[in-house]
Design an enzyme around this catalytic site. Structure first.
Site, PDB file in Angstrom:
ATOM      1  N   ASP A 445     -16.905  74.022  40.789  1.00 24.47           N
ATOM      2  CA  ASP A 445     -17.082  72.623  41.173  1.00 24.47           C
ATOM      3  C   ASP A 445     -17.572  72.522  42.626  1.00 24.47           C
ATOM      4  O   ASP A 445     -17.453  73.472  43.411  1.00 24.47           O
ATOM      5  CB  ASP A 445     -15.724  71.917  41.019  1.00 24.47           C
ATOM      6  CG  ASP A 445     -15.859  70.428  40.730  1.00 24.47           C
ATOM      7  OD1 ASP A 445     -16.951  69.877  40.940  1.00 24.47           O
ATOM      8  OD2 ASP A 445     -14.858  69.826  40.301  1.00 24.47           O
ATOM      9  N   ASP A 509     -18.736  63.134  34.846  1.00 26.05           N
ATOM     10  CA  ASP A 509     -17.300  62.850  34.694  1.00 26.05           C
ATOM     11  C   ASP A 509     -17.084  61.656  33.779  1.00 26.05           C
ATOM     12  O   ASP A 509     -15.948  61.316  33.458  1.00 26.05           O
ATOM     13  CB  ASP A 509     -16.667  62.557  36.058  1.00 26.05           C
ATOM     14  CG  ASP A 509     -16.277  63.843  36.770  1.00 26.05           C
ATOM     15  OD1 ASP A 509     -16.328  64.905  36.130  1.00 26.05           O
ATOM     16  OD2 ASP A 509     -15.933  63.779  37.959  1.00 26.05           O
TER      17      ASP A 509
HETATM   18  C1  DGJ Z   1     -14.741  66.804  39.720  1.00 27.25           C
HETATM   19  C2  DGJ Z   1     -15.181  67.271  38.353  1.00 27.25           C
HETATM   20  O1  DGJ Z   1     -16.382  66.654  38.004  1.00 27.25           O
HETATM   21  C3  DGJ Z   1     -14.074  66.975  37.365  1.00 27.25           C
HETATM   22  O2  DGJ Z   1     -14.471  67.338  36.068  1.00 27.25           O
HETATM   23  C4  DGJ Z   1     -12.816  67.698  37.750  1.00 27.25           C
HETATM   24  O3  DGJ Z   1     -13.016  69.091  37.646  1.00 27.25           O
HETATM   25  C5  DGJ Z   1     -12.438  67.307  39.165  1.00 27.25           C
HETATM   26  N1  DGJ Z   1     -13.519  67.470  40.088  1.00 27.25           N
HETATM   27  C6  DGJ Z   1     -11.246  68.111  39.636  1.00 27.25           C
HETATM   28  O4  DGJ Z   1     -10.927  67.847  40.929  1.00 27.25           O
END
Ligand code: DGJ
Length: 707
Positions: A445, A509
C-alpha cells in the site's frame, strides 16, 4: 540525408524518418504494404507556408527547440554556465535494427550530449513502446528538467479522452474536443495518482468503443509525470509524455546516463475497445503476467471486515468462513504490526504486535494454510508515522526538507528509501517476515502524496521511485513465489512500470457496485480483468452507505479478479450460500474472464452500461448488462453486442446470479421465457437482444456460446 524505415505490428504500421536529427514518426496508423516507406514520406511531405522560418522542424520523437520546433521540446536542461539549453542532435551512427526493435543513436557535441532512442513494436502486437537514454558527454554537470518522448497524431484526431479521479472515484473519464493549443496533464503527487492518470486517448470525431480511429498513450511510471497533447498553429498535433522533474532533481554528472520511462502507444481503426485490447495483449505477453496455469485465487481481504480490530479467534473463524465459500487466499490487511491500533501510529515498525498476536502470526498463518488457503499480508513500506519506534530512532530518514515544518497525510510521513540505511532497514524487516512465515501474497500500500519530497537536499521523487522499484525487485528475487498487489489508497498507483514487479491492482477502496461499474470500465481501458481486484462487499457499502443486492454486487466483482471484502461472520446463512454460489460460478468462468478480449459496448441508453469479454476464438462471450440509473423510457433498448463472429450462430442465455434478479417488468421478453435464443453473430451485433425491464442498480449476465 533522410532515410525511412517501416515497422509493422499486427494491424499497424509505423514509418520513421531518420538520418538527420532525432528520428521522427511520419506515419502511425493502420497497416501499409512493406515497400511504401519512401512514397509515404513523399506524399506526406509538408510545404512551407509564408512568414515562417525556412525549415519546418519535425515533430521528432524528441522534438528540438534548437531546430525550430515551437511546441514542447523533448529535452529541457542546461549547464551551470547556461550552455546546452537548446540542443540540436545529429545521427551519429546507423540505427540497429532487429525484428521488432530499433535503436537510434544521436549526438550533439556542442551541447555535450548523446541521445539513444529505442522503439519497440512486435509484429504480432499493436503496442509501440519507446524510451530514450541521455548521456552527458561534456565535462560539467547537466541539469535536466525534461526528458520526454513525442508521437505525432494526424489532424483528424480531434477528440481527447483522458482520466481524472480521486479516492473512491478512480479512472473518471473526461471527454473533450481538441481544437487548438495544449492540454496539459501534470502529476506531482509522487505516485501515478488518482487525478492525473498518465493515459490519453485521441481519436476521430465521435469515436466510441467500437468506432473511429483511436490512438492511446500511457506513460509507464509510478512517480511524477507530464503529458501534453498539443495542436500547434501549423496544424500538426502531437502527444508528449515524460517524467515531471523538479528543478535540480536530475543533475547529470559528466559521463552519466539517464533513462526515461517507457511511453506506450496503441492504435486501432475500430474504436477504443480494440486499443484497450492491444494494451492488454501487450501486458499478457510479459513473462511476469499471471499465467492461466494458475487461476487467479479468489481472496478474502480483512480490511472492511475487521479494520484495526484484530483478534486471533475471530480471524481464524473468518478464515473458516472464507474457505467454506470457496476463497483460496486470505489477506490480513492493516492492523497486525507493533501497536497499530488505528491510523495514527506504527507505520515503519514491521514486526508483529505481541498484544494482538502473543505467539506471532504463525498460529494464524498455519490455520489459514491448513485450510488450503494462501496467506497474504499488508504492508505500507514507504511510510512512517511520527509515532513509531522507527521515527523515534531515525527522524532523519524522512523524505522531506527538515528545515520546514513537516506536512502530514493520514498522520504519516514518507520514508526516504533512497537513503541506503532506511532502505536496508525496511528490506530487512519485510524479508524476515517473508522468510519466516508461509506468505504467498503481499498487499503493498502507499497512502499519501509526496510534499516537498527532499532527498539529500534535492527534489527526491525520482530517486524514491527508483528505490521503490529496486526494493520490489530485490524482494521479488528473494521470494519469487510471493505475488505483490499494488495498492495506493485504492487505485492510486496503477501503471505499466509498477506492473513489472506486481501482479494485481487494488482498483478502488469503493466497493459500491454502482460506482464500481464506471471505475472498472475506466480501469479496463489499460488493464485486463485478471489484474483488477474486484471485491464483493457487504449489503451496505462502507464508503457510500448505498445498499445493493448481492446480485448487483456480484455481477460487478465477477468480471475482475474476484475477492470478498466483507465480514462473513456477520453474513446470514443465506448470504454465505449465495457468496459460495457466486465464487463457484466465477471459478467456472475464470479462464474465459481472464483470457478473453475486453469488449465495452456503446449504448444510446444512458441508463445502462454493458461490458464483457469475448473469447479470443470468438466461441464464447460473457457480458454484464447493468441498469445504472432510472431510465427515460419504460422499456430498455436491445443490447447490441460487438466483436462476435458475424458468420457463426450463437445461443444466448442469462447466467443466473445468486440473489434477487432485479427484474421488474409485467412480462419478460419472449426469448427469456423460452430459456434462450439462437442468432447469428451478425444479428446479435446489428439488431441485438432485448433485455428485461430491470430495477435501477441491478444487473444480469448474458452468456453467449457458439453452437
Ligand atoms: C488503503 C487501502 O486502499 C485499503 O484497502 C486498506 O488497505 C487501507 N489502506 C489500510 O490502511
Amino acid at each position: 540525408m533522410t532515410k525511412h524505415l517501416m515497422l509493422h505490428g499486427e494491424h499497424t504500421t509505423l514509418v520513421l524518418a531518420h538520418g538527420d536529427g532525432p528520428p521522427a514518426v511520419v506515419y502511425w496508423g493502420g497497416s501499409l504494404p512493406n515497400d511504401d516507406a519512401e512514397s509515404v514520406a513523399s506524399a506526406l511531405n509538408r510545404p512551407l507556408a509564408h512568414a515562417t522560418i525556412d525549415v519546418e522542424a519535425p515533430v521528432a520523437l524528441v522534438p528540438e527547440l534548437g531546430s525550430g520546433f515551437f511546441g514542447s521540446p523533448g529535452i529541457k536542461g542546461a549547464r551551470p554556465d547556461g550552455s546546452g539549453w537548446a540542443p540540436r542532435f545529429t545521427e551519429s551512427r546507423p540505427p540497429e535494427v532487429t525484428a521488432d526493435d530499433i535503436r537510434f543513436f544521436c549526438e550533439d557535441p556542442i551541447a555535450g550530449l548523446e541521445l539513444e532512442i529505442e522503439i519497440f513494436l512486435k509484429n504480432n502486437r499493436d503496442v509501440v513502446a519507446l524510451r530514450q537514454m541521455l548521456k552527458n558527454t561534456g565535462d560539467t554537470p547537466y541539469s535536466l528538467g525534461r526528458q520526454s518522448l513525442s508521437l505525432p497524431l494526424p489532424t483528424h484526431a480531434e477528440e481527447i479522452l483522458d482520466f481524472t479521479g480521486r479516492w473512491c472515484d478512480e479512472f473518471h473519464p473526461r471527454r473533450q474536443v481538441w481544437e487548438a493549443g495544449a492540454i496539459i496533464n501534470e502529476n506531482r503527487r509522487g505516485r501515478s495518482s488518482h487525478d492525473h492518470v498518465a493515459v490519453i486517448f485521441a481519436g476521430t470525431r465521435g469515436f466510441d468503443e467500437q468506432h473511429g480511429e483511436v490512438w492511446g498513450f500511457h506513460l509507464g511510471w509510478s512517480g511524477n509525470s507530464r503529458l501534453v497533447a498539443e495542436r500547434v498553429s501549423d496544424g500538426r498535433r502531437y502527444l508528449q509524455a515524460g517524467e515531471l522533474l523538479f528543478p535540480g532533481e536530475v543533475i547529470l554528472e559528466a559521463g552519466e546516463t539517464i533513462e526515461s520511462p517507457w511511453l506506450y502507444g496503441a492504435y486501432s481503426a475500430t474504436g477504443l475497445s480494440s486499443v484497450s485490447q492491444a494494451f492488454h495483449q501487450h501486458l499478457r505477453g510479459r513473462d511476469t503476467h499471471p499465467s492461466l496455469d494458475k487461476p487467479r485465487p479468489v481472496l478474502l481481504n480483512t480490511w472492511e471486515a475487521v479494520y484495526f480490530d484484530h483478534d486471533l479467534d475471530t480471524l481464524k473463524k473468518l478464515a473458516d468462513r472464507a474457505a467454506e465459500v470457496g476463497a483460496e487466499r486470505f489477506v490480513l490487511d492493516d492492523g497486525w504490526f507493533h501497536r497499530r491500533n488505528d491510523d495514527t501510529a506504527a507505520l515503519g515498525d514491521w514486526f508483529v504486535d505481541d498484544q494482538k498476536y502473543p505467539d506471532g502470526l504463525e498460529p494464524l498463518v498455519s490455520h489459514v494454510t491448513g485450510l488450503g488457503l494462501e496467506f497474504g499480508l499488508w504492508f505500507e513500506p514507504e511510510m512512517v508515522n511520527p509515532n513509531s519506534e522507527l521515527y523515534r530512532a531515525h527522524p532523519e530518514w524522512v523524505l522531506a526538507d527538515a528545515d520546514y515544518e513537516l506536512i502530514l497525510g493520514r498522520n504519516q510521513l514518507v520514508l526516504d528509501l533512497a537513503n541506503p540505511d532506511a532502505y536496508a532497514h525496511i528490506f530487512g524487516q519485510i524479508d524476515t517476515l517473508l522468510t519466516d512465515l508461509d506468505i504467498s501474497y503481499v498487499k503493498w500500500d502507499m497512502n499519501r502524496d509526496h510534499v516537498q519530497a527532499t532527498h539529500n537536499g534535492r527534489a527526491g521523487t525520482r530517486a524514491q521511485t527508483l528505490a521503490l522499484y529496486r526494493l520490489l525487485a530485490e524482494l521479488g528475487e528473494r521470494h519469487p513465489h510471493v505475488e505483490i498487489e499494488s495498492c495506493s489508497s485504492g487505485g492510486g498507483r496503477a501503471d505499466f512500470e509498477i506492473l513489472r514487479h506486481t501482479r494485481r491492482f487494488w482498483t478502488s477502496d469503493c466497493n459500491d457496485a454502482l460506482e464500481r461499474q464506471r471505475i472498472q470500465r475506466g480501469f479496463s481501458m489499460l488493464f485486463p480483468p485478471e489484474l483488477m481486484g474486484a471485491h464483493v462487499g457487504p449489503h451496505v457499502s462502507h464508503t457510500t452507505r448505498r445498499t445493493h443486492d448481492l446480485g448487483f454486487r456480484g455481477a460487478v466483482a465477477f468480471l475482475g479478479h474476484l475477492g470478498i471484502e466483507w465480514n462473513l461472520l456477520d453474513a446470514s446463512d443465506d448470504e454465505r450460500a449465495q457468496v459460495k454460489e457466486l465464487v463457484t460460478l466465477h471459478k467456472k468462468f475464470r479462464p474465459l474472464l481472464h483470457s478473453g478480449d475486453v469488449v465495452r459496448l456503446d449504448s444510446a441508453d444512458e441508463a445502462s452500461m454493458t461490458q464483457g469479454v469475448v473469447a479470443a476464438d470468438k466461441s464464447e462471450a460473457l457480458f454484464a448488462y447493468a441498469r445504472i440509473n432510472t431510465a427515460r423510457s419504460s422499456v430498455p433498448d436491445p443490447v447490441q453486442f460487438a466483436q462476435l463472429d458475424p458468420e457463426r450462430k450463437y445461443r444466448v442465455t442469462i447466467l443466473a446470479l445468486p440473489g434477487r434478479s432485479g427484474e421488474f417488468g409485467r412480462t419478460r421478453p419472449q426469448w427469456m421465457d423460452d430459456g434462450s435464443v439462437v442468432l447469428s453473430g451478425k444479428a446479435l451485433m446489428m439488431m441485438g437482444v432485448q433485455p428485461p425491464v430491470l430495477d435501477p442498480e441491478s444487473a444480469l449476465l448474458f452468456h453467449i456460446v457458439a453452437e
